[in-house]
Design a protein around this motif. Structure first.
Motif, PDB file in Angstrom:
ATOM      1  N   SER A  33       0.818  -1.222   0.000  1.00  0.00           N
ATOM      2  CA  SER A  33       0.000   0.000   0.000  1.00  0.00           C
ATOM      3  C   SER A  33       0.849   1.268   0.000  1.00  0.00           C
ATOM      4  CB  SER A  33      -0.947  -0.002   1.205  1.00  0.00           C
ATOM      5  OG  SER A  33      -0.213  -0.179   2.385  1.00  0.00           O
ATOM      6  N   ASN A  34       2.111   1.138  -0.407  1.00  0.00           N
ATOM      7  CA  ASN A  34       2.960   2.328  -0.524  1.00  0.00           C
ATOM      8  C   ASN A  34       2.701   2.991  -1.884  1.00  0.00           C
ATOM      9  OD1 ASN A  34       4.572   3.553   1.269  1.00  0.00           O
ATOM     10  ND2 ASN A  34       6.472   2.507   0.730  1.00  0.00           N
ATOM     11  N   LEU A  35       1.443   3.084  -2.234  1.00  0.00           N
ATOM     12  CA  LEU A  35       1.011   3.545  -3.553  1.00  0.00           C
ATOM     13  C   LEU A  35      -0.263   4.356  -3.366  1.00  0.00           C
ATOM     14  CD1 LEU A  35       0.858   0.092  -5.363  1.00  0.00           C
ATOM     15  CD2 LEU A  35       2.281   1.978  -6.120  1.00  0.00           C
ATOM     16  N   PRO A  36      -0.564   5.293  -4.264  1.00  0.00           N
ATOM     17  CA  PRO A  36      -1.868   5.931  -4.170  1.00  0.00           C
ATOM     18  C   PRO A  36      -2.964   4.857  -4.269  1.00  0.00           C
ATOM     19  CG  PRO A  36      -0.471   7.049  -5.774  1.00  0.00           C
ATOM     20  CD  PRO A  36       0.249   5.799  -5.378  1.00  0.00           C
ATOM     21  N   PRO A  37      -4.068   5.036  -3.528  1.00  0.00           N
ATOM     22  CA  PRO A  37      -5.129   4.012  -3.513  1.00  0.00           C
ATOM     23  C   PRO A  37      -5.613   3.622  -4.910  1.00  0.00           C
ATOM     24  CG  PRO A  37      -5.605   5.745  -1.929  1.00  0.00           C
ATOM     25  CD  PRO A  37      -4.365   6.166  -2.644  1.00  0.00           C
ATOM     26  N   GLN A  38      -5.702   4.614  -5.814  1.00  0.00           N
ATOM     27  CA  GLN A  38      -6.211   4.302  -7.164  1.00  0.00           C
ATOM     28  C   GLN A  38      -5.256   3.366  -7.889  1.00  0.00           C
ATOM     29  OE1 GLN A  38      -5.732   7.251  -5.892  1.00  0.00           O
ATOM     30  NE2 GLN A  38      -7.724   8.267  -5.824  1.00  0.00           N
ATOM     31  N   SER A  86      -6.023  -0.361  -9.135  1.00  0.00           N
ATOM     32  CA  SER A  86      -5.920  -0.767 -10.544  1.00  0.00           C
ATOM     33  C   SER A  86      -5.035  -2.000 -10.684  1.00  0.00           C
ATOM     34  CB  SER A  86      -5.447   0.390 -11.426  1.00  0.00           C
ATOM     35  OG  SER A  86      -4.064   0.552 -11.286  1.00  0.00           O
ATOM     36  N   MET A  87      -4.063  -2.168  -9.773  1.00  0.00           N
ATOM     37  CA  MET A  87      -3.258  -3.391  -9.795  1.00  0.00           C
ATOM     38  C   MET A  87      -4.125  -4.601  -9.425  1.00  0.00           C
ATOM     39  SD  MET A  87       0.449  -2.518  -8.257  1.00  0.00           S
ATOM     40  CE  MET A  87       1.460  -1.240  -8.963  1.00  0.00           C
ATOM     41  N   VAL A  88      -4.999  -4.414  -8.437  1.00  0.00           N
ATOM     42  CA  VAL A  88      -5.906  -5.505  -8.046  1.00  0.00           C
ATOM     43  C   VAL A  88      -6.758  -5.905  -9.252  1.00  0.00           C
ATOM     44  CG1 VAL A  88      -7.972  -6.010  -6.662  1.00  0.00           C
ATOM     45  CG2 VAL A  88      -5.977  -4.947  -5.583  1.00  0.00           C
ATOM     46  N   ARG A  89      -7.295  -4.878  -9.925  1.00  0.00           N
ATOM     47  CA  ARG A  89      -8.161  -5.142 -11.078  1.00  0.00           C
ATOM     48  C   ARG A  89      -7.374  -5.878 -12.174  1.00  0.00           C
ATOM     49  NH1 ARG A  89      -9.755  -0.155 -11.596  1.00  0.00           N
ATOM     50  NH2 ARG A  89     -11.291  -0.195  -9.955  1.00  0.00           N
ATOM     51  N   SER A  90      -6.145  -5.452 -12.359  1.00  0.00           N
ATOM     52  CA  SER A  90      -5.321  -6.035 -13.409  1.00  0.00           C
ATOM     53  C   SER A  90      -5.034  -7.529 -13.122  1.00  0.00           C
ATOM     54  CB  SER A  90      -4.039  -5.206 -13.491  1.00  0.00           C
ATOM     55  OG  SER A  90      -3.063  -5.870 -14.180  1.00  0.00           O
ATOM     56  N   VAL A  91      -4.712  -7.864 -11.867  1.00  0.00           N
ATOM     57  CA  VAL A  91      -4.443  -9.273 -11.526  1.00  0.00           C
ATOM     58  C   VAL A  91      -5.702 -10.105 -11.727  1.00  0.00           C
ATOM     59  CG1 VAL A  91      -3.756 -10.872  -9.685  1.00  0.00           C
ATOM     60  CG2 VAL A  91      -2.702  -8.610  -9.821  1.00  0.00           C
ATOM     61  N   LYS A  92      -6.839  -9.535 -11.348  1.00  0.00           N
ATOM     62  CA  LYS A  92      -8.084 -10.300 -11.409  1.00  0.00           C
ATOM     63  C   LYS A  92      -8.610 -10.458 -12.827  1.00  0.00           C
ATOM     64  CE  LYS A  92     -10.998 -10.371  -8.119  1.00  0.00           C
ATOM     65  NZ  LYS A  92     -10.554 -11.602  -7.494  1.00  0.00           N
ATOM     66  N   GLU A 123     -12.555   1.126   0.156  1.00  0.00           N
ATOM     67  CA  GLU A 123     -13.707   1.161  -0.743  1.00  0.00           C
ATOM     68  C   GLU A 123     -13.261   0.920  -2.190  1.00  0.00           C
ATOM     69  OE1 GLU A 123     -16.082   4.687  -0.205  1.00  0.00           O
ATOM     70  OE2 GLU A 123     -17.250   4.164  -2.002  1.00  0.00           O
ATOM     71  N   LEU A 124     -12.152   1.555  -2.569  1.00  0.00           N
ATOM     72  CA  LEU A 124     -11.637   1.369  -3.934  1.00  0.00           C
ATOM     73  C   LEU A 124     -11.184  -0.078  -4.147  1.00  0.00           C
ATOM     74  CD1 LEU A 124      -9.520   4.603  -4.472  1.00  0.00           C
ATOM     75  CD2 LEU A 124     -11.705   4.025  -5.524  1.00  0.00           C
ATOM     76  N   LEU A 125     -10.537  -0.649  -3.134  1.00  0.00           N
ATOM     77  CA  LEU A 125     -10.057  -2.035  -3.255  1.00  0.00           C
ATOM     78  C   LEU A 125     -11.237  -2.993  -3.406  1.00  0.00           C
ATOM     79  CD1 LEU A 125      -7.246  -2.012  -0.516  1.00  0.00           C
ATOM     80  CD2 LEU A 125      -6.915  -2.158  -2.996  1.00  0.00           C
ATOM     81  N   VAL A 126     -12.286  -2.743  -2.632  1.00  0.00           N
ATOM     82  CA  VAL A 126     -13.466  -3.621  -2.706  1.00  0.00           C
ATOM     83  C   VAL A 126     -14.111  -3.494  -4.083  1.00  0.00           C
ATOM     84  CG1 VAL A 126     -15.793  -4.013  -1.780  1.00  0.00           C
ATOM     85  CG2 VAL A 126     -13.856  -3.655  -0.217  1.00  0.00           C
ATOM     86  N   LYS A 127     -14.202  -2.265  -4.587  1.00  0.00           N
ATOM     87  CA  LYS A 127     -14.786  -2.057  -5.934  1.00  0.00           C
ATOM     88  C   LYS A 127     -13.960  -2.789  -6.986  1.00  0.00           C
ATOM     89  CE  LYS A 127     -17.423   2.180  -5.619  1.00  0.00           C
ATOM     90  NZ  LYS A 127     -17.050   3.546  -5.274  1.00  0.00           N
ATOM     91  N   ALA A 128     -12.638  -2.855  -6.753  1.00  0.00           N
ATOM     92  CA  ALA A 128     -11.756  -3.521  -7.726  1.00  0.00           C
ATOM     93  C   ALA A 128     -11.848  -5.049  -7.590  1.00  0.00           C
ATOM     94  CB  ALA A 128     -10.322  -3.060  -7.521  1.00  0.00           C
ATOM     95  N   VAL A 182     -11.038  -6.937  -4.633  1.00  0.00           N
ATOM     96  CA  VAL A 182     -10.007  -7.571  -3.807  1.00  0.00           C
ATOM     97  C   VAL A 182     -10.599  -8.754  -3.018  1.00  0.00           C
ATOM     98  CG1 VAL A 182     -10.300  -6.119  -1.728  1.00  0.00           C
ATOM     99  CG2 VAL A 182      -8.038  -6.983  -2.341  1.00  0.00           C
ATOM    100  N   ASP A 183      -9.818  -9.824  -2.878  1.00  0.00           N
ATOM    101  CA  ASP A 183     -10.322 -11.031  -2.211  1.00  0.00           C
ATOM    102  C   ASP A 183     -10.072 -11.040  -0.713  1.00  0.00           C
ATOM    103  OD1 ASP A 183     -11.233 -13.007  -4.432  1.00  0.00           O
ATOM    104  OD2 ASP A 183      -9.418 -12.047  -5.187  1.00  0.00           O
ATOM    105  N   VAL A 184      -9.049 -10.308  -0.267  1.00  0.00           N
ATOM    106  CA  VAL A 184      -8.728 -10.283   1.154  1.00  0.00           C
ATOM    107  C   VAL A 184      -7.919  -9.014   1.423  1.00  0.00           C
ATOM    108  CG1 VAL A 184      -6.678 -11.736   0.771  1.00  0.00           C
ATOM    109  CG2 VAL A 184      -7.599 -11.578   3.053  1.00  0.00           C
ATOM    110  N   VAL A 185      -8.139  -8.393   2.580  1.00  0.00           N
ATOM    111  CA  VAL A 185      -7.278  -7.253   2.936  1.00  0.00           C
ATOM    112  C   VAL A 185      -6.446  -7.606   4.161  1.00  0.00           C
ATOM    113  CG1 VAL A 185      -8.584  -5.355   1.900  1.00  0.00           C
ATOM    114  CG2 VAL A 185      -9.136  -6.099   4.227  1.00  0.00           C
ATOM    115  N   VAL A 186      -5.225  -7.066   4.168  1.00  0.00           N
ATOM    116  CA  VAL A 186      -4.276  -7.322   5.251  1.00  0.00           C
ATOM    117  C   VAL A 186      -3.993  -5.993   5.938  1.00  0.00           C
ATOM    118  CG1 VAL A 186      -1.916  -8.069   5.755  1.00  0.00           C
ATOM    119  CG2 VAL A 186      -3.256  -9.264   4.012  1.00  0.00           C
TER     120      VAL A 186
END
Ligand code: XMP
Length: 496
Positions: free
Chosen positions: A78-83, A87-93, A245-250, A252-256
């Protein structure tokens, strides 16, 4: 002979993986009969117990896709802007092949500016509007563009592109399906993965031929929609709710929840918030190293616990803050309590060999999380550099000053402090090649360890340990030296 684990770990010593050794048991099954299938959290099954750490030199989209293809999971840092993280989450999925080429998109009126347009892919894709979400009309390969005469290179793309509207394949094609596709379409060398009218990536025949060489790229960690599963790290600050919220919209399967000391009011409140807002989303809490810390987070509702404090290869927490625990003891102690509540634990940090993975899993972990072991691979973020004739990649602690100035200070509760105190270092690791190659090899070694212990699954290993059938001992300093390679001089093979 030897000790029961409960006796060994209740004598007031903090043991690391290297301190302890298992005594062999009885073998009545083959290595390949060992199953390492497991769970990351209460509701997230994995075929392999391997997870990549949310560190900015370990897990971005490429690593996460590769880990999922191996049956494990990647947690995007998460050393990245949330967006960008979302977008990385979306890309993997959005794929089922462990590749990310991220080609440049152009419209037919555009020009190719320079070779930079081919930096991340050997092809530039041409769509009607020049964006990934419009109709694909053609492509240009780097080699074709390089062969064009000077003036032609600066012309509009449609004057020389290869027109094609036949490149499209469904986004969730597996490697086997991609292979069949290229076998059928003998004159095609590339295919565009398309999801809901958007081009998500490009796969080449060469990629597929290369990936087929890797052993055991099987089903992988696939979600209900047919794409890879992926996790993401987040903090416990107010703005992390927007990130979530952004991660869930993308998808994401699990948050740490990423903290070096997870037993805090901040984390307990965030766990309750996540569980209240997103009932279907599993949340991992931590890090913890004691039963009391674990109990607090379990009471707050965590679905998984991350265990380890100061055991990581780049960590200085134990030296700087005098807090932490030897990783073998931490895993055993937390697992003893978490298993009573059905909460899987992730043994985080301190893995240098396959033997360390065996120890973590047998002592009660359901998965291992690795940073240094995976850093330096092709899939780790960052470019290779050369130092003293060695090909290396940077690997740094998230508590290093360098990483904290990028935003990871919240992990070390330094966000409100004016003076930042480093709890990690910046270093480098040697080029290890692709995780697709060395992780399956490592897992096979783990299976052999399980076989020696007479454990055909993680559950049977945990049962053997807790019942005292599996015996443990502490290794003296000399026993540790004896257990490693010793007494040799270096041997340089001569060719005759
Ligand atoms: P390995 O041994 O796999 O450890 O390289 C990775 C884990 O180390 C933790 N981590 C840190 N711990 N200072 C610390 O005390 C740091 O700067 C730091 N950065 C990462 C983290 O739990 C990671 O998964």
């Amino acid at each position: 002979d030897g000790f029961a684990a409960t006796k060994l770990f209740n004598q007031g010593y903090s043991y690391t993986y290297d301190d302890v050794i298992f005594l062999p048991h009885y073998i009545d099954f083959a290595t390949d009969d060992v199953s390492l299938a497991t769970r990351l959290t209460r509701r997230l099954p994995l075929l392999s117990p391997v997870v990549s750490s949310p560190m900015d030199t370990v897990t971005e989209a490429g690593m996460a896709a590769a880990m999922a293809s191996l049956g494990g999971l990647g947690i995007i840092h998460s050393n990245l802007p949330p967006q960008v993280q979302a977008s990385m989450v979306r890309s993997v999925k959005s794929r089922r092949v462990p590749l990310l080429s991220s080609p440049t998109f152009k419209s037919s009126e555009h020009r190719i500016d320079s070779l930079d347009d081919f930096d991340s892919s050997p092809y530039v894709l041409v769509t009607q509007s020049g964006s990934p979400s419009s109709k694909l009309i053609g492509y240009v390969s780097r080699s074709e563009w390089l062969q064009l005469d000077g003036d032609k290179k600066d012309a509009r793309i449609d004057t020389y592109m290869t027109s094609s509207n036949e490149l499209v394949v469904p986004w969730n094609y597996s490697l086997a399906q991609m292979d069949n596709y290229f076998k059928e379409k003998k004159d095609m060398d590339l295919a565009a993965l398309v999801k809901e009218e958007e081009v998500v990536d490009l796969v080449t025949r060469e990629d597929v031929d290369r990936l087929k060489e890797y052993p055991r790229l099987g089903v992988g960690t696939v979600g209900p929609d047919g794409g890879w599963r992926v996790g993401a790290a987040m903090g416990t600050r107010l703005e992390d709710k927007e990130r979530l919220e952004l991660l869930v919209k993308a998808g994401v399967d699990v948050v740490v929840l990423d903290s070096s000391q997870g037993n805090s009011i901040y984390q307990i409140e965030m766990i309750k918030y996540v569980k209240g807002m997103y009932k279907e989303l599993d949340v991992v809490g931590g890090n913890v190293v004691t039963a009391a810390q674990a109990e607090n987070l379990i009471r707050a509702g965590v679905d998984g616990l991350r265990v380890g404090m100061g055991s990581g290869s780049i960590c200085t927490t134990q030296e700087v803050c005098a807090v932490g625990r030897g990783q073998a003891t931490a895993v055993y102690k937390v697992a003893s309590i978490a298993s009573q509540h059905g909460v899987p634990i992730i043994a985080d940090g301190g893995i240098s060999f396959s033997g360390h993975i065996v120890k973590a899993l047998v002592l009660g972990a359901s998965t291992v999380m690795m940073g240094g072991f995976l850093a330096g691979s092709t899939e780790a973020p960052g470019a290779y550099e050369y130092q003293n004739g060695c090909r290396i990649k940077k690997y740094r602690g998230m508590g290093s000053l360098e990483a904290m100035t990028k935003g990871s200070d919240a992990r070390y509760l330094g966000d409100t402090a004016k003076l930042k105190i480093a709890q990690g270092v910046v270093g480098a690791v040697a080029d290890k090649g692709s995780v697709l190659n060395f992780v399956p090899y490592t897992l096979q070694a783990v299976k052999q360890g399980f076989q020696d212990l007479g454990a055909s699954s993680l559950q049977s290993a945990h049962d053997l340990l807790r019942s005292g059938i599996l015996r443990v001992e502490v290794r003296s300093g000399a026993a540790q030296v004896e257990g490693g390679v010793h007494g040799l001089v270096s041997y340089v093979k001569k060719s005759f």
